[in-house]
Design a protein around this motif. Structure first.
Motif, PDB file in Angstrom:
ATOM      1  N   LYS A 122      23.293 -86.201  15.093  1.00  0.00           N
ATOM      2  CA  LYS A 122      24.242 -86.185  16.224  1.00  0.00           C
ATOM      3  C   LYS A 122      23.847 -85.120  17.243  1.00  0.00           C
ATOM      4  CE  LYS A 122      28.217 -87.632  17.994  1.00  0.00           C
ATOM      5  NZ  LYS A 122      28.351 -86.875  19.244  1.00  0.00           N
ATOM      6  N   LEU A 123      23.338 -83.992  16.769  1.00  0.00           N
ATOM      7  CA  LEU A 123      22.876 -82.943  17.682  1.00  0.00           C
ATOM      8  C   LEU A 123      21.748 -83.461  18.561  1.00  0.00           C
ATOM      9  CD1 LEU A 123      22.661 -80.002  18.693  1.00  0.00           C
ATOM     10  CD2 LEU A 123      21.103 -79.579  16.774  1.00  0.00           C
ATOM     11  N   THR A 124      20.771 -84.135  17.947  1.00  0.00           N
ATOM     12  CA  THR A 124      19.654 -84.677  18.713  1.00  0.00           C
ATOM     13  C   THR A 124      20.138 -85.649  19.780  1.00  0.00           C
ATOM     14  OG1 THR A 124      18.165 -84.454  16.823  1.00  0.00           O
ATOM     15  CG2 THR A 124      17.502 -85.986  18.551  1.00  0.00           C
ATOM     16  N   GLU A 125      21.094 -86.511  19.417  1.00  0.00           N
ATOM     17  CA  GLU A 125      21.643 -87.475  20.375  1.00  0.00           C
ATOM     18  C   GLU A 125      22.385 -86.761  21.497  1.00  0.00           C
ATOM     19  OE1 GLU A 125      22.358 -91.204  17.249  1.00  0.00           O
ATOM     20  OE2 GLU A 125      24.030 -89.906  17.814  1.00  0.00           O
TER      21      GLU A 125
ATOM     22  N   THR B 143      31.431 -98.792  12.691  1.00  0.00           N
ATOM     23  CA  THR B 143      31.826 -97.507  13.282  1.00  0.00           C
ATOM     24  C   THR B 143      31.907 -96.426  12.219  1.00  0.00           C
ATOM     25  OG1 THR B 143      33.077 -98.626  15.033  1.00  0.00           O
ATOM     26  CG2 THR B 143      33.624 -96.325  14.594  1.00  0.00           C
ATOM     27  N   ALA B 144      32.502 -96.772  11.082  1.00  0.00           N
ATOM     28  CA  ALA B 144      32.629 -95.797   9.994  1.00  0.00           C
ATOM     29  C   ALA B 144      31.251 -95.369   9.491  1.00  0.00           C
ATOM     30  CB  ALA B 144      33.458 -96.389   8.854  1.00  0.00           C
ATOM     31  N   LEU B 145      30.332 -96.327   9.339  1.00  0.00           N
ATOM     32  CA  LEU B 145      28.985 -96.005   8.872  1.00  0.00           C
ATOM     33  C   LEU B 145      28.234 -95.166   9.902  1.00  0.00           C
ATOM     34  CD1 LEU B 145      27.915 -99.387   7.241  1.00  0.00           C
ATOM     35  CD2 LEU B 145      28.291 -97.205   6.059  1.00  0.00           C
ATOM     36  N   SER B 146      28.428 -95.492  11.178  1.00  0.00           N
ATOM     37  CA  SER B 146      27.780 -94.728  12.244  1.00  0.00           C
ATOM     38  C   SER B 146      28.272 -93.282  12.240  1.00  0.00           C
ATOM     39  CB  SER B 146      28.056 -95.377  13.601  1.00  0.00           C
ATOM     40  OG  SER B 146      27.504 -94.612  14.653  1.00  0.00           O
TER      41      SER B 146
ATOM     42  N   ALA C 285      26.873 -91.425   9.240  1.00  0.00           N
ATOM     43  CA  ALA C 285      25.470 -91.068   9.408  1.00  0.00           C
ATOM     44  C   ALA C 285      25.295 -89.843  10.290  1.00  0.00           C
ATOM     45  CB  ALA C 285      24.693 -92.241  10.004  1.00  0.00           C
ATOM     46  N   ARG C 286      26.315 -89.493  11.061  1.00  0.00           N
ATOM     47  CA  ARG C 286      26.237 -88.374  11.990  1.00  0.00           C
ATOM     48  C   ARG C 286      27.137 -87.208  11.579  1.00  0.00           C
ATOM     49  NH1 ARG C 286      24.962 -92.975  13.965  1.00  0.00           N
ATOM     50  NH2 ARG C 286      23.452 -93.197  15.671  1.00  0.00           N
ATOM     51  N   THR C 287      27.606 -87.234  10.341  1.00  0.00           N
ATOM     52  CA  THR C 287      28.528 -86.214   9.849  1.00  0.00           C
ATOM     53  C   THR C 287      27.977 -85.545   8.598  1.00  0.00           C
ATOM     54  OG1 THR C 287      30.410 -87.473  10.716  1.00  0.00           O
ATOM     55  CG2 THR C 287      30.901 -85.793   9.056  1.00  0.00           C
ATOM     56  N   ASP C 288      28.041 -84.226   8.571  1.00  0.00           N
ATOM     57  CA  ASP C 288      27.638 -83.496   7.377  1.00  0.00           C
ATOM     58  C   ASP C 288      28.676 -83.724   6.285  1.00  0.00           C
ATOM     59  OD1 ASP C 288      26.204 -81.400   5.834  1.00  0.00           O
ATOM     60  OD2 ASP C 288      28.097 -80.336   6.107  1.00  0.00           O
TER      61      ASP C 288
END
Length: 308
Positions: free
Chosen positions: A151-154, A132-135, A138-141
């Motif tokens: 994250k925007l694309t998702e 969860t932390a890695l996910s 990966a979606r955080t600036d």
């Protein structure tokens, strides 16, 4: 550890329950496979001790149901067999069991297996937290701690594929920090990073928690404003623009003397059900128009398009 016991034989249930509690674990007891499955779904135990043969779901069916329902959590399943034949043990392992014990139950054997269960489920829990932390990472600036373009694309994909009828309106706002290159040239990149963090925090503070705020790249940000018309989004962006201006981040290279932002707004509304890529292009064109007309302002994409 929370342990679910599933056995249709009352004496066996009592012996197993006593052994589990003596090992220091919390017990949940089911009298058949069907009730065991219901209790499993309701309580999410870390371990299950299940008899092989039961009314309703048998032990193998219960194992399969547990394995098919698991997500990040892992349940350690111990199968109880009457005679421990190789065929029964193999069938249990293939169905998803982790270990087995034979009847009559030896409390010491069960205690040892529950120790193993505690270690395994603890490891799986730690791995789930790391995933969860890695996910999230990966979606955080990393600089602003806002969502990033992945994250925007998702999120845009989810908005356009959720199957709502009718689709939900929303607006995109492309936001750019005015004259930011000259700011970096004058004050240095460390000051530039600090300014971006301050502006990012202001953007997040000025919109609703349910809205999306993303770092789009460099000094560009993007807002996803749910359930908004273009007009109400313009009001929100004017408030955001004013809040950034009120930060009073000194910029001697800007005509206003402080850092400001410009924004372009596009809308996914009744009569304009454009795709996400087109909405991004429209917001970007509106942002370009805001820049061209003097900066520190908000421009609507609809003002640039006479016939959609």
């Amino acid at each position: 550890m929370k342990v679910l016991i599933a056995d249709d034989d009352q004496i066996s249930r009592m012996i197993t329950k006593a052994a589990v509690e003596q090992s220091g674990h919390e017990c949940i007891v089911a009298v058949d496979g069907d009730s065991a499955w219901e209790l499993y779904q309701a309580h999410a135990p870390e371990a299950v001790v299940t008899d092989l043969m039961m009314p309703g779901l048998n032990g193998l069916d219960l194992c399969r149901a547990i394995r098919s329902s698991e997500d990040d959590n892992y349940t350690y399943v111990i199968l109880v067999t009457s005679h421990g034949s190789r065929k029964d043990v193999l069938a249990g392992m293939e169905a998803g069991a982790d270990d087995y014990v034979t009847k009559p139950l030896d409390p010491f054997n069960l205690h040892i297996r529950l120790l193993a269960a505690q270690r395994i489920t603890s490891l799986h829990s730690d791995l789930a937290k790391y995933r969860t932390a890695l996910s999230n990472q990966a979606r955080t600036d990393p600089l602003t701690k806002l969502h990033n373009r992945l994250k925007l694309t998702e999120d845009l994909g989810e908005l356009h594929n959720r199957g709502d009828c009718p689709p939900r309106d929303y607006c995109l706002a492309m936001v750019d920090v005015d004259n930011f290159k000259s700011y970096n040239d004058i004050y240095g990149h460390q000051a530039g990073d600090s300014a971006l963090v301050a502006i990012a925090s202001t953007l997040a503070r000025e919109v609703r928690e349910s809205d999306g705020v993303y770092r789009f790249g460099g000094e560009e940000f993007l807002l996803v404003l749910g359930e908004q018309s273009e007009e109400t989004a313009a009001v929100i962006l004017e408030r955001v623009r004013s809040a950034v201006h009120d930060l009073r981040i000194e910029h001697s290279g800007d005509p206003d003397g402080v850092l400001t932002i410009s924004a372009g707004v596009s809308a996914f509304t009744q009569g304009h059900r454009a795709g996400a890529e087109q909405l991004l292009r429209e917001a970007d064109l509106a942002l370009y128009a805001a820049k061209a007309s003097g900066r520190n302002r908000v421009t609507l994409a609809s003002a640039l398009i006479t016939d959609r």
